[in-house]
Design a protein around this motif. Structure first.
Motif, PDB file in Angstrom:
ATOM      1  N   LEU A  38      18.709 104.923  44.654  1.00 43.50           N
ATOM      2  CA  LEU A  38      18.631 106.159  45.423  1.00 43.50           C
ATOM      3  C   LEU A  38      20.009 106.790  45.591  1.00 43.50           C
ATOM      4  CD1 LEU A  38      16.022 105.223  48.193  1.00 43.50           C
ATOM      5  CD2 LEU A  38      15.693 106.755  46.246  1.00 43.50           C
ATOM      6  N   GLY A  39      21.034 105.939  45.776  1.00 41.42           N
ATOM      7  CA  GLY A  39      22.390 106.463  45.879  1.00 41.42           C
ATOM      8  C   GLY A  39      22.843 107.119  44.587  1.00 41.42           C
ATOM      9  N   SER A  40      22.514 106.514  43.449  1.00 41.33           N
ATOM     10  CA  SER A  40      22.852 107.100  42.151  1.00 41.33           C
ATOM     11  C   SER A  40      22.097 108.417  41.938  1.00 41.33           C
ATOM     12  CB  SER A  40      22.515 106.126  41.025  1.00 41.33           C
ATOM     13  OG  SER A  40      23.252 104.931  41.158  1.00 41.33           O
ATOM     14  N   THR A  41      20.836 108.433  42.326  1.00 42.04           N
ATOM     15  CA  THR A  41      20.042 109.658  42.216  1.00 42.04           C
ATOM     16  C   THR A  41      20.649 110.772  43.051  1.00 42.04           C
ATOM     17  OG1 THR A  41      18.030 108.353  41.874  1.00 42.04           O
ATOM     18  CG2 THR A  41      17.743 110.652  42.516  1.00 42.04           C
ATOM     19  N   GLU A  42      21.152 110.435  44.245  1.00 42.18           N
ATOM     20  CA  GLU A  42      21.781 111.449  45.087  1.00 42.18           C
ATOM     21  C   GLU A  42      23.033 112.016  44.429  1.00 42.18           C
ATOM     22  OE1 GLU A  42      23.168 112.299  49.684  1.00 42.18           O
ATOM     23  OE2 GLU A  42      21.827 110.650  49.188  1.00 42.18           O
ATOM     24  N   CYS A  43      23.818 111.168  43.773  1.00 43.81           N
ATOM     25  CA  CYS A  43      25.000 111.654  43.059  1.00 43.81           C
ATOM     26  C   CYS A  43      24.601 112.677  42.000  1.00 43.81           C
ATOM     27  CB  CYS A  43      25.737 110.489  42.394  1.00 43.81           C
ATOM     28  SG  CYS A  43      26.620 109.406  43.535  1.00 43.81           S
ATOM     29  N   PHE A  44      23.565 112.347  41.219  1.00 42.94           N
ATOM     30  CA  PHE A  44      23.113 113.264  40.175  1.00 42.94           C
ATOM     31  C   PHE A  44      22.536 114.551  40.775  1.00 42.94           C
ATOM     32  CE2 PHE A  44      22.449 109.236  37.544  1.00 42.94           C
ATOM     33  CZ  PHE A  44      23.638 109.417  36.847  1.00 42.94           C
ATOM     34  N   LEU A  45      21.785 114.417  41.872  1.00 39.39           N
ATOM     35  CA  LEU A  45      21.203 115.608  42.500  1.00 39.39           C
ATOM     36  C   LEU A  45      22.276 116.540  43.044  1.00 39.39           C
ATOM     37  CD1 LEU A  45      18.037 114.414  44.500  1.00 39.39           C
ATOM     38  CD2 LEU A  45      18.132 116.125  42.675  1.00 39.39           C
ATOM     39  N   LEU A  46      23.315 115.979  43.654  1.00 42.36           N
ATOM     40  CA  LEU A  46      24.402 116.799  44.182  1.00 42.36           C
ATOM     41  C   LEU A  46      25.131 117.521  43.057  1.00 42.36           C
ATOM     42  CD1 LEU A  46      25.864 114.488  46.983  1.00 42.36           C
ATOM     43  CD2 LEU A  46      24.481 116.546  47.274  1.00 42.36           C
ATOM     44  N   ALA A  47      25.283 116.849  41.908  1.00 43.54           N
ATOM     45  CA  ALA A  47      25.905 117.494  40.753  1.00 43.54           C
ATOM     46  C   ALA A  47      25.022 118.627  40.226  1.00 43.54           C
ATOM     47  CB  ALA A  47      26.160 116.459  39.649  1.00 43.54           C
TER      48      ALA A  47
ATOM     49  N   LEU B 116      15.277 109.743  37.185  1.00 46.97           N
ATOM     50  CA  LEU B 116      15.207 108.736  36.125  1.00 46.97           C
ATOM     51  C   LEU B 116      16.591 108.133  35.855  1.00 46.97           C
ATOM     52  CD1 LEU B 116      12.789 110.418  33.534  1.00 46.97           C
ATOM     53  CD2 LEU B 116      12.313 108.472  35.030  1.00 46.97           C
ATOM     54  N   GLY B 117      17.608 108.997  35.797  1.00 47.21           N
ATOM     55  CA  GLY B 117      18.966 108.515  35.555  1.00 47.21           C
ATOM     56  C   GLY B 117      19.452 107.598  36.658  1.00 47.21           C
TER      57      GLY B 117
END
Length: 297
Positions: free
Chosen positions: A103-112, A146-147
């Protein structure tokens, strides 16, 4: 001599019973506000047709993520602090670690992705609707999810292969990479290397995309002649910029490092900010300074 640890004991926060009860009250209050606040954003966007834009679609994804992120931490943390649920099995520990990191990785991608969306909206306002179509926005959001989960799969697998011979006490209120590495009696170098590489790929890469987007945004805003126009353009991305600063500051401290030997007590404090405070701040940051959301509300 061949026995292995099958469950861990979470210490939570040290202190008197009164202090821990006070923390439980604070955690429970922030948890309730986080769920209500982020759920309200999702319901508001869904109900208001004027908010059916890519920007608010990404915001709904972020709010949905924050609800699950805090649900994966706070209920267990409250049980640990009250002393009613201090043990956690090895399999559940790995599952929590995988869930939170994904979920933390997904948040990084979403913020980008949200930074890229603001870049298109400010730098190409006349072509924005064609550049950021509904199909592209769905693809970007799906790619972020997914990423985020796929990037942590190998790390969680390597962590599950570690051997734990004792002690079985984790100086934390959740299972994280640093705590598992500190307790393992096997070679932790592959997991530390994988953690560092995944951090570089996920955190640093998404941070670079965000920084480049905002460099272009700021350059475009400075070229606007009127003060009112510059203020209006900056107001469309100021909320997202605040969230990005808070999130990346704490995440880079926790994960982008060549070794896991940081102070576990300090990690515990930063994790509290990352998993409890930040999900609570996001809905307020996005709504209090957003005229469209206030009008819809």
């Amino acid at each position: 001599n061949g026995t292995s640890v099958e469950e861990f004991i979470l210490l939570g926060f040290p202190g008197t019973w009164q202090f821990r009860v006070s923390l439980v009250v604070v955690f429970a209050l922030m948890y309730t506000l986080t769920v209500i606040g982020n759920a309200s954003i999702i319901a508001l966007v869904w109900r208001s047709s004027n908010l059916h834009t890519p920007m608010y679609f990404f915001l709904c994804n972020l709010s949905f993520l924050e609800i699950w992120y805090t649900m994966g931490v706070v209920p267990k943390a409250i049980g640990v602090m009250l002393g009613t649920s201090q043990t956690i099995s090895f399999s559940v520990c790995i599952l929590q670690l995988f869930f939170l990191l994904s979920l933390g990785s997904t948040e990084c991608f979403l913020l980008a992705v949200m930074a890229y969306d603001r870049y298109l909206a400010i730098c190409y306002p006349l072509r924005y609707s064609s550049l950021m179509s509904s199909v592209l926005s769905v693809r970007l959001a799906l790619s972020s999810w997914l990423g985020g989960f796929l990037s942590i799969s190998l790390l969680a697998f390597l962590t599950s292969r570690l051997t734990f011979c004792g002690p079985d006490v984790i100086n934390h209120f959740l299972c994280d990479i640093d705590s598992c590495l500190a307790l393992s009696c096997s070679d932790t170098w592959p997991v530390e290397l994988a953690t560092f590489l995944v951090s570089i790929i996920v955190v640093v890469a998404s941070c670079v995309v965000t920084l480049v987007s905002y460099m272009c945004i700021i350059s475009s805003i400075l070229r606007i002649q009127s003060v009112h126009g510059r203020k209006k353009a900056f107001s469309t991305c100021s909320a997202h910029l605040s969230v990005v600063t808070i999130w990346y500051g704490s995440t880079i401290f926790l994960y982008v490092k060549p070794s896991a030997q940081n102070s576990l007590d300090l990690n515990k404090i930063v994790n509290t900010f990352n998993t409890v405070v930040t999900p609570l701040l996001n809905p307020f940051i996005y709504t209090l300074r957003n005229k469209e959301v206030k009008l819809a509300l």
